[in-house]
Design a protein around this motif. Structure first.
Motif, PDB file in Angstrom:
ATOM      1  N   THR A  22      35.392  69.671  45.547  1.00 11.76           N
ATOM      2  CA  THR A  22      35.948  71.091  44.939  1.00 11.76           C
ATOM      3  C   THR A  22      35.647  72.059  46.132  1.00 11.76           C
ATOM      4  O   THR A  22      36.013  73.418  46.190  1.00 11.76           O
ATOM      5  N   ARG A  23      35.066  72.020  47.315  1.00 13.90           N
ATOM      6  CA  ARG A  23      34.549  72.513  48.398  1.00 13.90           C
ATOM      7  C   ARG A  23      35.458  72.283  49.661  1.00 13.90           C
ATOM      8  O   ARG A  23      35.185  72.827  50.514  1.00 13.90           O
ATOM      9  N   SER A  24      36.438  71.132  49.344  1.00 12.69           N
ATOM     10  CA  SER A  24      37.310  70.595  50.679  1.00 12.69           C
ATOM     11  C   SER A  24      38.628  71.154  50.429  1.00 12.69           C
ATOM     12  O   SER A  24      39.438  70.590  49.829  1.00 12.69           O
ATOM     13  N   VAL A  25      38.776  72.292  50.914  1.00 14.74           N
ATOM     14  CA  VAL A  25      40.226  73.087  50.716  1.00 14.74           C
ATOM     15  C   VAL A  25      41.320  72.398  51.734  1.00 14.74           C
ATOM     16  O   VAL A  25      40.956  72.345  52.833  1.00 14.74           O
ATOM     17  N   VAL A  26      42.400  72.070  51.123  1.00 17.61           N
ATOM     18  CA  VAL A  26      43.357  71.653  51.904  1.00 17.61           C
ATOM     19  C   VAL A  26      44.341  72.624  52.116  1.00 17.61           C
ATOM     20  O   VAL A  26      44.833  73.521  51.252  1.00 17.61           O
ATOM     21  N   ILE A  27      44.839  73.165  53.243  1.00 16.10           N
ATOM     22  CA  ILE A  27      45.929  74.270  53.637  1.00 16.10           C
ATOM     23  C   ILE A  27      47.225  73.270  53.893  1.00 16.10           C
ATOM     24  O   ILE A  27      47.232  72.718  55.185  1.00 16.10           O
ATOM     25  N   ASN A  28      48.177  73.323  53.045  1.00 16.75           N
ATOM     26  CA  ASN A  28      49.330  72.688  53.220  1.00 16.75           C
ATOM     27  C   ASN A  28      50.557  73.478  53.625  1.00 16.75           C
ATOM     28  O   ASN A  28      50.805  74.760  53.146  1.00 16.75           O
TER      29      ASN A  28
END
Length: 281
Positions: A22-28
């Motif tokens: 939940t702390r590993s944000v992906v920017i697509n």
């Protein structure tokens, strides 16, 4: 006894990894070409899309959000609902809105509400709406707004939440003129009911990418026909109409993710120079 201990350890590992995710944000980054296939392309419209903050269960702080996106040039911000479902979370929203304001989107910030927002009592929901509006966000509830972008009319159409039966397509498209139709909504299932309503691109959320997508997101089976069509996250097309389902930034129920990640999306939308869209209505 040994089996019980093994199951307990496995469960602890599952929860630990799930919470860490939940702390590993992906920017697509999503590139949406113009259907006119113009040889000479202008600069795309850069839309920052954030959905499903779920402030009761979010692992990304306002500061972390800002650090993730501060270098992204943004023309327009789209927020597609499910900010919260508890009154005590309303003050928690303010620093996130202040972060978005610091990005200074050229054409402003637009928002729609989701099913969890409607869990709030009327007075509390009114407070949420007031906070959004007072921070410069244009809240669209079955309504639209036209923006002129270098001579191209962009119709931002906000459709209210479909899952709670608050969508009204006729009202949403009322007064929409010829132009590029960008639809913002929370529950993407509404696309299956939009046969007579034209859109060029639609942004949504709601499914969290399954949130616990292991081995399959069985818990989504009651969340509409799109799930049965295996359309629960990412870019899709239905009857040649393109739409995107965000995995969301926060979580609901439990603060874990398996097989999914918190998502921030930048949509680079190529607008046509000449509009030939069918007039909606």
């Amino acid at each position: 006894m040994t089996v019980t201990i093994s199951i307990f350890i496995a469960l602890c590992i599952f929860i630990y990894i799930g919470n860490k995710n939940t702390r590993s944000v992906v920017i697509n980054h999503i590139d949406i070409d113009c259907k006119n296939n113009l040889k000479e392309k202008s600069e795309p419209l850069r839309i920052l899309h954030i959905s499903d903050l779920h402030l009761e269960n979010i692992s990304i702080s306002p500061k972390q959000l800002y650090e993730s996106i501060k270098r992204q040039p943004v023309d327009l911000i789209a927020l597609t609902g499910d900010f919260m479902d508890r009154k005590k979370s309303i003050p928690k929203l303010l620093p996130y809105l202040q972060v978005l304001k610091k990005l200074e989107p050229v054409h402003g910030t637009y928002a729609v509400l989701g099913n969890h927002d409607y869990v709030l009592r009327k007075g509390d929901l009114d407070q949420l709406k007031s906070m959004l509006i007072s921070n410069g966000i244009k809240l669209l509830q079955n309504e639209n707004n036209m923006i002129d972008i270098d001579g191209v009319p962009l119709n931002v159409i906000g459709i209210n939440d479909f899952s709670t039966k608050r969508s009204n397509l006729k009202e949403s498209y009322d007064g929409v003129q010829e132009g590029y139709n960008l639809v913002l909504t929370h529950d993407p299932n509404v696309v299956l009911s939009m046969h007579d309503y034209h859109f060029d691109y639609l942004l949504s959320g709601h499914f969290h990418g399954g949130q616990i997508h292991w081995p399959k997101p069985y818990h989504l089976k009651k969340m509409g026909k799109l799930v049965k069509m295996n359309m629960i996250k990412g870019l899709h097309s239905y009857k040649e109409k393109r739409f995107y389902i965000s995995e969301g930034l926060g979580q609901t129920g439990v603060n874990i993710r398996i097989g999914s990640r918190p998502e921030i999306t930048i949509h680079n939308v190529q607008l046509p120079r000449a509009i030939n869209s069918t007039k909606a209505g």
